[in-house]
Design a protein around this motif. Structure first.
Motif, PDB file in Angstrom:
ATOM      1  N   PHE A  58      10.328  42.523  90.568  1.00 61.21           N
ATOM      2  CA  PHE A  58       9.474  43.264  89.634  1.00 61.21           C
ATOM      3  C   PHE A  58       8.722  44.378  90.342  1.00 61.21           C
ATOM      4  O   PHE A  58       8.719  45.526  89.897  1.00 61.21           O
ATOM      5  CB  PHE A  58       8.471  42.323  88.963  1.00 61.21           C
ATOM      6  N   TYR A  59       8.085  44.066  91.469  1.00 65.83           N
ATOM      7  CA  TYR A  59       7.268  45.052  92.182  1.00 65.83           C
ATOM      8  C   TYR A  59       8.127  46.150  92.795  1.00 65.83           C
ATOM      9  O   TYR A  59       7.816  47.343  92.679  1.00 65.83           O
ATOM     10  CB  TYR A  59       6.457  44.369  93.286  1.00 65.83           C
ATOM     11  N   LEU A  60       9.193  45.734  93.456  1.00 72.16           N
ATOM     12  CA  LEU A  60      10.006  46.710  94.181  1.00 72.16           C
ATOM     13  C   LEU A  60      10.752  47.632  93.224  1.00 72.16           C
ATOM     14  O   LEU A  60      10.838  48.846  93.456  1.00 72.16           O
ATOM     15  CB  LEU A  60      10.982  45.981  95.103  1.00 72.16           C
ATOM     16  N   GLU A  61      11.274  47.076  92.126  1.00 71.40           N
ATOM     17  CA  GLU A  61      11.974  47.920  91.155  1.00 71.40           C
ATOM     18  C   GLU A  61      10.995  48.810  90.388  1.00 71.40           C
ATOM     19  O   GLU A  61      11.354  49.923  89.979  1.00 71.40           O
ATOM     20  CB  GLU A  61      12.765  47.046  90.182  1.00 71.40           C
ATOM     21  N   PHE A 112      -0.193  43.796  93.491  1.00 70.79           N
ATOM     22  CA  PHE A 112      -0.987  43.125  92.465  1.00 70.79           C
ATOM     23  C   PHE A 112      -0.584  43.611  91.075  1.00 70.79           C
ATOM     24  O   PHE A 112      -1.269  43.322  90.087  1.00 70.79           O
ATOM     25  CB  PHE A 112      -2.481  43.373  92.665  1.00 70.79           C
ATOM     26  N   ALA A 113       0.494  44.371  90.988  1.00 68.37           N
ATOM     27  CA  ALA A 113       0.917  44.932  89.704  1.00 68.37           C
ATOM     28  C   ALA A 113       1.349  43.829  88.740  1.00 68.37           C
ATOM     29  O   ALA A 113       1.637  42.693  89.133  1.00 68.37           O
ATOM     30  CB  ALA A 113       2.059  45.920  89.912  1.00 68.37           C
ATOM     31  N   GLY A 114       1.395  44.175  87.460  1.00 70.63           N
ATOM     32  CA  GLY A 114       1.854  43.256  86.431  1.00 70.63           C
ATOM     33  C   GLY A 114       1.675  43.894  85.073  1.00 70.63           C
ATOM     34  O   GLY A 114       1.074  44.966  84.951  1.00 70.63           O
ATOM     35  N   VAL A 115       2.205  43.266  84.064  1.00 66.59           N
ATOM     36  CA  VAL A 115       2.047  43.770  82.700  1.00 66.59           C
ATOM     37  C   VAL A 115       0.640  43.444  82.216  1.00 66.59           C
ATOM     38  O   VAL A 115       0.215  42.283  82.213  1.00 66.59           O
ATOM     39  CB  VAL A 115       3.107  43.169  81.766  1.00 66.59           C
ATOM     40  N   ASP A 116      -0.078  44.479  81.829  1.00 67.80           N
ATOM     41  CA  ASP A 116      -1.445  44.318  81.338  1.00 67.80           C
ATOM     42  C   ASP A 116      -1.749  45.529  80.468  1.00 67.80           C
ATOM     43  O   ASP A 116      -0.909  46.436  80.323  1.00 67.80           O
ATOM     44  CB  ASP A 116      -2.433  44.212  82.508  1.00 67.80           C
ATOM     45  N   ARG A 128      14.393  47.357  82.125  1.00 68.84           N
ATOM     46  CA  ARG A 128      14.563  46.090  82.853  1.00 68.84           C
ATOM     47  C   ARG A 128      13.614  45.018  82.310  1.00 68.84           C
ATOM     48  O   ARG A 128      12.789  44.479  83.037  1.00 68.84           O
ATOM     49  CB  ARG A 128      14.287  46.316  84.346  1.00 68.84           C
ATOM     50  N   PRO A 129      13.719  44.684  81.016  1.00 68.84           N
ATOM     51  CA  PRO A 129      12.764  43.718  80.440  1.00 68.84           C
ATOM     52  C   PRO A 129      12.814  42.354  81.118  1.00 68.84           C
ATOM     53  O   PRO A 129      11.814  41.632  81.134  1.00 68.84           O
ATOM     54  CB  PRO A 129      13.182  43.651  78.973  1.00 68.84           C
ATOM     55  N   GLN A 130      13.958  41.998  81.678  1.00 74.75           N
ATOM     56  CA  GLN A 130      14.097  40.681  82.298  1.00 74.75           C
ATOM     57  C   GLN A 130      13.282  40.530  83.577  1.00 74.75           C
ATOM     58  O   GLN A 130      13.036  39.401  84.040  1.00 74.75           O
ATOM     59  CB  GLN A 130      15.574  40.395  82.587  1.00 74.75           C
ATOM     60  N   LEU A 131      12.828  41.637  84.144  1.00 73.49           N
ATOM     61  CA  LEU A 131      12.047  41.579  85.377  1.00 73.49           C
ATOM     62  C   LEU A 131      10.542  41.502  85.141  1.00 73.49           C
ATOM     63  O   LEU A 131       9.784  41.265  86.079  1.00 73.49           O
ATOM     64  CB  LEU A 131      12.338  42.812  86.249  1.00 73.49           C
ATOM     65  N   MET A 132      10.096  41.699  83.906  1.00 67.96           N
ATOM     66  CA  MET A 132       8.662  41.811  83.647  1.00 67.96           C
ATOM     67  C   MET A 132       7.932  40.509  83.962  1.00 67.96           C
ATOM     68  O   MET A 132       8.446  39.416  83.727  1.00 67.96           O
ATOM     69  CB  MET A 132       8.406  42.202  82.188  1.00 67.96           C
TER      70      MET A 132
END
Length: 331
Positions: free
Chosen positions: A67-70, A227-231, A142-146
């Protein structure tokens, strides 16, 4: 960043052979930060002038890392100023060293700007909006990586008993009350309607580089995406405002810098009515998240060769101020 896992020059030179990046010139541990082991990695390659950063992931699992690298790779491909992960000869950007997952990425140009002016904030606001647009495109592709923000409310609630025992009663009560306020907000319809997607979630002054001059700065890039993520997008913006647009001694909002950052963002992506209404709580959420994490790092530190925990009282002050009033508004 810090150094939890030492890497010798001989080990680095041997590891580098899986890349087409020439020979190792030097490797230097980076002392700032608290999560991963990081090194400046210089080679004889013409790619990026031979300037790279090696990150060894100390906490994240290999399954989490794509997730982070892509995300970084997707933003870099759109021309956003972020590190570009480097593939090895097989095309893989996730590697391992000394039994731990790692990644090599381009090193950005510039230096930290620890006393930002409105122009620095204007350029940062525009870049954050570009990152959010790129994050939406990445999510669609790339929804599968979220994955969610791993330091979101669930994590903060789980940390409560681990830090509350160290706190005087009034601070523990403040922490519990703000967690309850945020839990109520995040369970409601207004929060559910906020635009969201992959966000950096840690855009501090020491995660952004500027080159050029102080009078005519140029944003060299945003880094440290781990520390990234969906928010919500306004949470990401609030984190930035709470660091870039404040008086560091008091935590009070500096109007000129806040206005420059927010206006530049809005020029790229206008705010919704729900975002304007939720903005005061987003600023509080940003302060709470870093108060909790700094409390945890301060009272339960990990061993590292170069590790200095941040002062948690800084974000306690900011949270108290934001609870009294946001100090700025969205246009």
């Amino acid at each position: 960043m810090a150094v939890f896992t030492p890497v010798s020059p001989a080990e680095a030179a041997d590891w580098l052979r899986q890349y087409d990046l020439g020979e190792l010139v030097s490797i230097e541990g980076i002392g700032s930060g608290i999560e991963n082991s990081n090194f400046f990695f210089n080679t004889t390659s013409a790619d990026n002038g031979g300037r790279f950063v090696l990150t060894i992931f100390e906490n994240l699992e290999p399954a989490q890392l794509p997730f982070y690298l892509e995300f970084m790779a997707a933003l870099a491909a759109r021309g956003v100023a972020v590190p570009r992960p480097i593939p090895d000869r097989t095309g893989a950007i996730l590697q391992s060293i000394k039994g731990k997952p790692c990644c090599l990425a381009t090193r950005l140009k510039g230096e930290f700007e620890l006393d930002p002016q409105p122009e620095h904030c204007r350029q940062l606001g525009r870049t954050i909006a570009q990152m959010h647009a790129g994050g939406l495109a990445y999510q669609e592709a790339r929804p599968q990586l979220m994955q969610p923000n791993l330091r979101g409310l669930d994590w903060q609630q789980a940390m409560l008993p681990k830090v509350a025992e160290w706190l005087p009663a009034d601070l523990a009560d403040l922490l519990r009350d703000e967690l309850a306020v945020q839990a109520g907000h995040q369970s409601g319809a207004q929060y559910a309607s906020l635009p969201r997607g992959p966000v950096h979630a840690d855009i501090f002054r020491n995660n952004v580089l500027f080159d050029g001059t102080r009078a005519a700065p140029h944003l060299g890039g945003v880094f440290d995406f781990y520390f990234a993520g969906v928010d919500s997008f306004i949470f990401d913006l609030a984190v930035a405002v709470n660091d870039w647009a404040i008086d560091l001694d008091s935590g009070a909002i500096d109007a000129a810098r806040a206005d420059a950052l927010i206006a530049a963002y809005a020029a790229e992506r206008p705010f919704t009515d729900a975002e304007r209404a939720a903005w005061p709580l987003a600023l509080r959420a940003g302060a709470l998240r870093f108060w909790v994490s700094r409390l945890y790092d301060f009272y339960r530190p990990r061993e590292a060769e170069t590790l200095t925990p941040h002062d948690p009282t800084h974000f306690e002050r900011i949270l108290r101020l934001r609870r009294a009033g946001p100090g700025c508004a969205l246009p």
